[in-house]
Motif scaffolding. Structure first.
Motif, PDB file in Angstrom:
ATOM      1  N   PHE A  30       0.841  -1.184   0.000  1.00  0.00           N
ATOM      2  CA  PHE A  30       0.000   0.000   0.000  1.00  0.00           C
ATOM      3  C   PHE A  30       0.877   1.235   0.000  1.00  0.00           C
ATOM      4  CE2 PHE A  30      -2.618   3.196   2.295  1.00  0.00           C
ATOM      5  CZ  PHE A  30      -3.669   3.261   1.392  1.00  0.00           C
ATOM      6  N   VAL A  31       0.605   2.155  -0.914  1.00  0.00           N
ATOM      7  CA  VAL A  31       1.353   3.408  -0.997  1.00  0.00           C
ATOM      8  C   VAL A  31       0.514   4.485  -0.321  1.00  0.00           C
ATOM      9  CG1 VAL A  31       2.422   5.115  -2.511  1.00  0.00           C
ATOM     10  CG2 VAL A  31       2.401   2.692  -3.173  1.00  0.00           C
ATOM     11  N   ASP A  32       1.043   5.011   0.770  1.00  0.00           N
ATOM     12  CA  ASP A  32       0.349   6.073   1.494  1.00  0.00           C
ATOM     13  C   ASP A  32       1.227   7.317   1.524  1.00  0.00           C
ATOM     14  OD1 ASP A  32       2.312   5.405   3.316  1.00  0.00           O
ATOM     15  OD2 ASP A  32       0.932   4.716   4.862  1.00  0.00           O
ATOM     16  N   ASP A  33       0.743   8.305   2.221  1.00  0.00           N
ATOM     17  CA  ASP A  33       1.461   9.574   2.312  1.00  0.00           C
ATOM     18  C   ASP A  33       2.852   9.400   2.936  1.00  0.00           C
ATOM     19  OD1 ASP A  33       0.987  12.185   1.450  1.00  0.00           O
ATOM     20  OD2 ASP A  33       0.672  12.882   3.502  1.00  0.00           O
ATOM     21  N   ASP A  34       2.973   8.504   3.902  1.00  0.00           N
ATOM     22  CA  ASP A  34       4.267   8.255   4.538  1.00  0.00           C
ATOM     23  C   ASP A  34       5.285   7.713   3.540  1.00  0.00           C
ATOM     24  OD1 ASP A  34       3.380   9.144   7.022  1.00  0.00           O
ATOM     25  OD2 ASP A  34       2.779   7.128   7.663  1.00  0.00           O
ATOM     26  N   MET A  35       4.840   6.828   2.650  1.00  0.00           N
ATOM     27  CA  MET A  35       5.753   6.273   1.656  1.00  0.00           C
ATOM     28  C   MET A  35       6.200   7.348   0.669  1.00  0.00           C
ATOM     29  SD  MET A  35       5.443   2.942  -0.809  1.00  0.00           S
ATOM     30  CE  MET A  35       5.603   1.785   0.544  1.00  0.00           C
ATOM     31  N   VAL A  36       5.304   8.251   0.316  1.00  0.00           N
ATOM     32  CA  VAL A  36       5.665   9.342  -0.593  1.00  0.00           C
ATOM     33  C   VAL A  36       6.668  10.267   0.088  1.00  0.00           C
ATOM     34  CG1 VAL A  36       4.788  11.362  -1.846  1.00  0.00           C
ATOM     35  CG2 VAL A  36       3.490   9.218  -1.852  1.00  0.00           C
ATOM     36  N   ARG A  37       6.437  10.539   1.356  1.00  0.00           N
ATOM     37  CA  ARG A  37       7.294  11.453   2.111  1.00  0.00           C
ATOM     38  C   ARG A  37       8.687  10.856   2.345  1.00  0.00           C
ATOM     39  NH1 ARG A  37       3.829  13.812   4.720  1.00  0.00           N
ATOM     40  NH2 ARG A  37       3.076  12.057   5.938  1.00  0.00           N
ATOM     41  N   ASP A  38       8.759   9.562   2.696  1.00  0.00           N
ATOM     42  CA  ASP A  38      10.044   8.931   3.001  1.00  0.00           C
ATOM     43  C   ASP A  38      10.053   7.491   2.480  1.00  0.00           C
ATOM     44  OD1 ASP A  38      12.464   8.098   4.004  1.00  0.00           O
ATOM     45  OD2 ASP A  38      12.053   8.693   6.069  1.00  0.00           O
ATOM     46  N   PRO A  39      10.295   7.313   1.184  1.00  0.00           N
ATOM     47  CA  PRO A  39      10.242   5.981   0.591  1.00  0.00           C
ATOM     48  C   PRO A  39      11.223   4.979   1.205  1.00  0.00           C
ATOM     49  CG  PRO A  39      10.554   7.661  -1.104  1.00  0.00           C
ATOM     50  CD  PRO A  39      10.615   8.346   0.209  1.00  0.00           C
ATOM     51  N   ASP A  40      12.398   5.451   1.621  1.00  0.00           N
ATOM     52  CA  ASP A  40      13.394   4.541   2.199  1.00  0.00           C
ATOM     53  C   ASP A  40      12.901   3.957   3.517  1.00  0.00           C
ATOM     54  OD1 ASP A  40      15.113   5.005   0.055  1.00  0.00           O
ATOM     55  OD2 ASP A  40      16.145   6.630   1.089  1.00  0.00           O
ATOM     56  N   ALA A  41      12.384   4.800   4.384  1.00  0.00           N
ATOM     57  CA  ALA A  41      11.867   4.324   5.669  1.00  0.00           C
ATOM     58  C   ALA A  41      10.655   3.420   5.456  1.00  0.00           C
ATOM     59  CB  ALA A  41      11.497   5.502   6.568  1.00  0.00           C
ATOM     60  N   ALA A  42       9.805   3.776   4.506  1.00  0.00           N
ATOM     61  CA  ALA A  42       8.621   2.959   4.233  1.00  0.00           C
ATOM     62  C   ALA A  42       9.014   1.585   3.699  1.00  0.00           C
ATOM     63  CB  ALA A  42       7.709   3.669   3.243  1.00  0.00           C
ATOM     64  N   LEU A  43      10.041   1.527   2.871  1.00  0.00           N
ATOM     65  CA  LEU A  43      10.518   0.244   2.352  1.00  0.00           C
ATOM     66  C   LEU A  43      11.039  -0.624   3.485  1.00  0.00           C
ATOM     67  CD1 LEU A  43      11.354  -1.770   0.165  1.00  0.00           C
ATOM     68  CD2 LEU A  43      13.448  -0.416  -0.153  1.00  0.00           C
ATOM     69  N   LEU A  44      11.846  -0.056   4.367  1.00  0.00           N
ATOM     70  CA  LEU A  44      12.366  -0.833   5.502  1.00  0.00           C
ATOM     71  C   LEU A  44      11.233  -1.350   6.380  1.00  0.00           C
ATOM     72  CD1 LEU A  44      15.469   1.345   6.483  1.00  0.00           C
ATOM     73  CD2 LEU A  44      15.453  -0.868   5.286  1.00  0.00           C
ATOM     74  N   ALA A  45      10.236  -0.513   6.625  1.00  0.00           N
ATOM     75  CA  ALA A  45       9.095  -0.928   7.442  1.00  0.00           C
ATOM     76  C   ALA A  45       8.299  -2.029   6.749  1.00  0.00           C
ATOM     77  CB  ALA A  45       8.198   0.269   7.740  1.00  0.00           C
ATOM     78  N   LEU A  46       8.122  -1.919   5.461  1.00  0.00           N
ATOM     79  CA  LEU A  46       7.399  -2.926   4.689  1.00  0.00           C
ATOM     80  C   LEU A  46       8.118  -4.274   4.735  1.00  0.00           C
ATOM     81  CD1 LEU A  46       5.110  -3.637   2.679  1.00  0.00           C
ATOM     82  CD2 LEU A  46       6.585  -2.746   0.861  1.00  0.00           C
ATOM     83  N   LEU A  47       9.424  -4.251   4.547  1.00  0.00           N
ATOM     84  CA  LEU A  47      10.205  -5.489   4.607  1.00  0.00           C
ATOM     85  C   LEU A  47      10.182  -6.096   6.004  1.00  0.00           C
ATOM     86  CD1 LEU A  47      13.249  -4.437   2.382  1.00  0.00           C
ATOM     87  CD2 LEU A  47      11.385  -6.001   1.769  1.00  0.00           C
ATOM     88  N   ALA A  48      10.272  -5.252   7.026  1.00  0.00           N
ATOM     89  CA  ALA A  48      10.231  -5.744   8.407  1.00  0.00           C
ATOM     90  C   ALA A  48       8.882  -6.380   8.720  1.00  0.00           C
ATOM     91  CB  ALA A  48      10.524  -4.602   9.387  1.00  0.00           C
ATOM     92  N   ARG A  49       7.789  -5.748   8.281  1.00  0.00           N
ATOM     93  CA  ARG A  49       6.442  -6.323   8.509  1.00  0.00           C
ATOM     94  C   ARG A  49       6.312  -7.656   7.785  1.00  0.00           C
ATOM     95  NH1 ARG A  49       4.673  -1.056   7.596  1.00  0.00           N
ATOM     96  NH2 ARG A  49       4.001  -1.628   5.487  1.00  0.00           N
ATOM     97  N   HIS A  50       6.852  -7.730   6.600  1.00  0.00           N
ATOM     98  CA  HIS A  50       6.778  -8.968   5.815  1.00  0.00           C
ATOM     99  C   HIS A  50       7.538 -10.097   6.505  1.00  0.00           C
ATOM    100  CE1 HIS A  50       6.391 -11.531   2.348  1.00  0.00           C
ATOM    101  NE2 HIS A  50       7.699 -11.679   2.297  1.00  0.00           N
ATOM    102  N   ARG A  51       8.732  -9.772   7.008  1.00  0.00           N
ATOM    103  CA  ARG A  51       9.519 -10.791   7.725  1.00  0.00           C
ATOM    104  C   ARG A  51       8.835 -11.224   9.001  1.00  0.00           C
ATOM    105  NH1 ARG A  51      13.923  -7.890   5.573  1.00  0.00           N
ATOM    106  NH2 ARG A  51      14.018  -6.478   7.333  1.00  0.00           N
ATOM    107  N   ALA A  52       8.255 -10.268   9.731  1.00  0.00           N
ATOM    108  CA  ALA A  52       7.575 -10.587  10.985  1.00  0.00           C
ATOM    109  C   ALA A  52       6.331 -11.439  10.763  1.00  0.00           C
ATOM    110  CB  ALA A  52       7.192  -9.292  11.709  1.00  0.00           C
ATOM    111  N   ALA A  53       5.676 -11.242   9.619  1.00  0.00           N
ATOM    112  CA  ALA A  53       4.472 -12.017   9.308  1.00  0.00           C
ATOM    113  C   ALA A  53       4.828 -13.406   8.821  1.00  0.00           C
ATOM    114  CB  ALA A  53       3.624 -11.286   8.282  1.00  0.00           C
ATOM    115  N   GLY A  54       6.096 -13.588   8.429  1.00  0.00           N
ATOM    116  CA  GLY A  54       6.553 -14.891   7.983  1.00  0.00           C
ATOM    117  C   GLY A  54       5.961 -15.312   6.645  1.00  0.00           C
ATOM    118  N   GLU A  55       5.646 -14.362   5.833  1.00  0.00           N
ATOM    119  CA  GLU A  55       5.060 -14.677   4.530  1.00  0.00           C
ATOM    120  C   GLU A  55       6.077 -15.288   3.607  1.00  0.00           C
ATOM    121  OE1 GLU A  55       3.401 -10.709   3.729  1.00  0.00           O
ATOM    122  OE2 GLU A  55       1.472 -11.696   3.729  1.00  0.00           O
TER     123      GLU A  55
END
Length: 124
Positions: A99-124
């Motif tokens: 999902f692309v939200d305002d936070d991702m537009v504002r700071d794509p690098d931080a949003a990418l790290l958060a997305l990857l961390a959530r994915h790893r934590a979910a064990g997908e």
């Protein structure tokens, strides 16, 4: 007009266009068949990845491009800078949707790290 094309090509033609509004930029992003957002979506689909973008994110992109003062071409630069690292990192991460939200537009690098961390934590 009855004039030879070679002659018409020698006439100086100058056209002044009005500035695009935020709504114009939004329309270009969402309604244009060849929109840079559609191109990015096609790139991701090639890797089996879909994304959803919020209206506030689209408006934020429009405002950034508008501030550049380069017209609709500013949309390409803005969108590519937001999605650049996502295009390289996500295909190998096994993420199928994001999902692309305002936070991702504002700071794509931080949003990418958060997305990857959530994915790893979910064990997908």
């Amino acid at each position: 007009s009855g004039l030879e094309p070679e002659f018409i090509g020698r006439l100086p033609v100058r056209v002044r266009c009005g500035d695009l509004t935020e709504s114009d930029y939004v329309d270009i992003l969402l309604k244009s068949k060849a929109s840079v957002l559609n191109q990015i979506a096609d790139d991701f689909r090639g890797y089996g990845i879909e994304f959803t973008i919020s209206e506030t994110a689209v408006r934020h992109i429009a405002r950034i491009a508008m501030a550049q003062g380069t017209g609709a071409r500013g949309l390409v630069t803005t969108v590519e800078s937001i999605f650049r690292d996502l295009k390289y990192e996500l295909p190998s991460a096994g993420i199928s949707h994001f999902f692309v939200d305002d936070d991702m537009v504002r700071d794509p690098d931080a949003a990418l790290l958060a997305l990857l961390a959530r994915h790893r934590a979910a064990g997908e």
